[in-house]
Design a protein around this motif. Structure first.
Motif, mmCIF file in Angstrom:
data_model
loop_
_atom_site.group_PDB
_atom_site.id
_atom_site.type_symbol
_atom_site.label_atom_id
_atom_site.label_comp_id
_atom_site.label_asym_id
_atom_site.label_seq_id
_atom_site.Cartn_x
_atom_site.Cartn_y
_atom_site.Cartn_z
ATOM 1 N N ARG A 41 0.962 -1.308 0.431
ATOM 2 C CA ARG A 41 -0.016 -0.285 -0.391
ATOM 3 C C ARG A 41 0.675 1.490 -0.169
ATOM 4 O O ARG A 41 1.442 0.997 0.665
ATOM 5 N N GLY A 42 1.165 1.801 -1.203
ATOM 6 C CA GLY A 42 1.482 3.274 -1.041
ATOM 7 C C GLY A 42 1.690 3.360 -2.406
ATOM 8 O O GLY A 42 1.567 2.990 -2.964
ATOM 9 N N PRO A 43 2.573 4.194 -2.444
ATOM 10 C CA PRO A 43 1.973 4.480 -4.181
ATOM 11 C C PRO A 43 3.457 3.219 -4.816
ATOM 12 O O PRO A 43 4.557 3.270 -4.312
ATOM 13 N N PHE A 44 3.023 2.938 -5.674
ATOM 14 C CA PHE A 44 3.180 0.974 -6.226
ATOM 15 C C PHE A 44 4.009 1.257 -7.616
ATOM 16 O O PHE A 44 4.254 -0.140 -7.728
ATOM 17 N N PHE A 45 3.747 1.935 -8.379
ATOM 18 C CA PHE A 45 4.425 1.769 -9.803
ATOM 19 C C PHE A 45 6.304 1.341 -10.015
ATOM 20 O O PHE A 45 5.973 -0.068 -10.242
ATOM 21 N N ALA A 46 7.090 2.119 -9.400
ATOM 22 C CA ALA A 46 8.209 1.402 -8.918
ATOM 23 C C ALA A 46 8.092 0.623 -8.634
ATOM 24 O O ALA A 46 9.323 -1.104 -8.858
ATOM 25 N N ALA A 47 7.809 0.477 -7.428
ATOM 26 C CA ALA A 47 8.000 -1.071 -6.429
ATOM 27 C C ALA A 47 7.755 -2.129 -6.927
ATOM 28 O O ALA A 47 8.326 -2.994 -6.804
ATOM 29 N N GLY A 90 6.319 3.596 4.475
ATOM 30 C CA GLY A 90 5.924 5.157 4.271
ATOM 31 C C GLY A 90 6.955 5.438 3.744
ATOM 32 O O GLY A 90 7.479 6.367 2.981
ATOM 33 N N ASP A 91 8.353 4.786 4.018
ATOM 34 C CA ASP A 91 9.864 5.595 3.376
ATOM 35 C C ASP A 91 9.399 4.306 2.011
ATOM 36 O O ASP A 91 10.047 3.760 1.724
ATOM 37 N N TYR A 92 8.409 5.343 1.630
ATOM 38 C CA TYR A 92 8.818 4.472 0.157
ATOM 39 C C TYR A 92 10.207 4.425 -0.626
ATOM 40 O O TYR A 92 10.650 3.873 -1.562
ATOM 41 N N VAL A 93 10.766 5.763 -1.232
ATOM 42 C CA VAL A 93 11.811 6.017 -1.492
ATOM 43 C C VAL A 93 13.072 5.000 -1.098
ATOM 44 O O VAL A 93 13.862 4.069 -1.681
ATOM 45 N N MET A 99 12.171 1.429 0.199
ATOM 46 C CA MET A 99 11.977 0.598 0.213
ATOM 47 C C MET A 99 12.430 0.155 -1.351
ATOM 48 O O MET A 99 12.591 -0.918 -1.823
ATOM 49 N N THR A 100 12.120 1.874 -2.302
ATOM 50 C CA THR A 100 12.197 0.892 -3.795
ATOM 51 C C THR A 100 14.016 0.818 -3.626
ATOM 52 O O THR A 100 14.194 -0.264 -4.352
ATOM 53 N N GLU A 101 14.180 1.433 -2.571
ATOM 54 C CA GLU A 101 16.150 1.959 -3.207
ATOM 55 C C GLU A 101 16.180 0.279 -2.512
ATOM 56 O O GLU A 101 17.636 0.090 -2.990
ATOM 57 N N ALA A 102 15.863 -0.511 -1.609
ATOM 58 C CA ALA A 102 16.328 -1.627 -0.619
ATOM 59 C C ALA A 102 15.921 -2.670 -2.543
ATOM 60 O O ALA A 102 16.772 -3.693 -2.587
ATOM 61 N N LEU A 103 14.727 -2.467 -2.720
ATOM 62 C CA LEU A 103 14.435 -3.233 -4.289
ATOM 63 C C LEU A 103 15.414 -3.325 -4.952
ATOM 64 O O LEU A 103 15.639 -4.065 -5.960
ATOM 65 N N ALA A 104 16.161 -1.926 -5.898
ATOM 66 C CA ALA A 104 16.181 -2.132 -6.822
ATOM 67 C C ALA A 104 18.245 -2.868 -6.874
ATOM 68 O O ALA A 104 18.810 -3.028 -7.062
ATOM 69 N N HIS A 105 18.074 -2.218 -4.799
ATOM 70 C CA HIS A 105 19.472 -2.704 -4.538
ATOM 71 C C HIS A 105 19.709 -4.224 -4.961
ATOM 72 O O HIS A 105 20.564 -5.550 -5.311
ATOM 73 N N HIS A 106 18.346 -5.097 -4.136
ATOM 74 C CA HIS A 106 18.147 -6.492 -4.876
ATOM 75 C C HIS A 106 18.016 -7.522 -6.098
ATOM 76 O O HIS A 106 18.777 -7.747 -6.354
ATOM 77 N N VAL A 107 17.560 -6.233 -6.507
ATOM 78 C CA VAL A 107 17.498 -6.778 -7.886
ATOM 79 C C VAL A 107 18.340 -5.980 -9.308
ATOM 80 O O VAL A 107 19.107 -6.928 -9.818
ATOM 81 N N GLY A 108 19.688 -5.309 -8.615
ATOM 82 C CA GLY A 108 21.051 -4.861 -8.797
ATOM 83 C C GLY A 108 20.569 -4.112 -9.776
ATOM 84 O O GLY A 108 21.649 -3.724 -10.842
#
Length: 197
Positions: free
Chosen positions: A98-104, A150-153, A155-164
């Motif tokens: 739940r949140g701004p979700f397209f990038a996530a 709530g920390d969308y940035v 969260m997406t940074e952590a996911l981006a690191h996981h994905v490389g």
């Protein structure tokens, strides 16, 4: 029906309607109580809560495994990074966030595809267990946050690191001169166009 009346913005601008940017903690009779300690009385309260998640394609046993609670509109399932359960290594969830979700969601999907294709290692059991504990703590928060993650940035940074695909993941300190932004600039300019970027 289903549309904002044309007079609504004017009523807000004229001060006839007030937009409150504070969380409702509870209701009692006609009064709404807010996180800042204030309260106001209202004739009507409209709950614009979105949708209630239903997973009819999962068995009751699988719904129990993911700690599924369809009544929880904020966090209906307990999943590491809103994606993984250790008991279900061949299954990933995308978009149960739940949140701004397209990038996530894009990053969750890329992570799942990377793990399933063998390009990426799955998260470790310890990582997943820590993530599940974090999700359980988020679910227990009172008052409930409107956006549990709530920390969308972050969260997406952590996911981006996981994905490389995080720009910092792509930089190799041994090949890049110290204090040089040229390689980062090249990667951002020539790299893939993603919502994360």
């Amino acid at each position: 029906k289903g549309q904002v009346p044309v007079h609504f913005p004017a009523a807000v601008l004229d001060g006839r309607l007030e937009v409150l940017c504070v969380q409702v903690t509870h209701l009692d009779g006609k009064a709404a109580f807010f996180a800042d300690g204030s309260s106001q009385e209202y004739d009507a309260v409209i709950f614009a809560t979105g949708y209630q998640l239903d997973l009819p394609f999962l068995s009751d046993d699988l719904r129990t495994v993911i700690e599924f609670n369809p009544a929880d509109l904020l966090q209906p399932a307990i999943l590491h990074e809103c994606v993984w359960r250790p008991e279900l290594p061949g299954l990933a969830f995308v978009g149960l966030y739940r949140g701004p979700f397209f990038a996530a969601m894009e990053l969750q999907a890329r992570w799942a595809c990377g793990v399933f294709s063998g390009r990426l290692a799955p998260p470790s059991a310890e990582e997943v267990e820590r993530g599940l504990q974090t999700e359980r703590q988020i679910r227990k928060q009172q008052p409930r946050p409107q956006f549990p993650h709530g920390d969308y940035v972050g969260m997406t940074e952590a996911l981006a690191h996981h994905v490389g695909v995080h720009p910092a993941s792509a930089l190799n300190a041994r090949t890049m001169p110290e204090n040089s932004d040229a390689e980062l600039g090249r990667l951002l300019y020539d790299g893939p166009l993603l919502p994360f970027h």
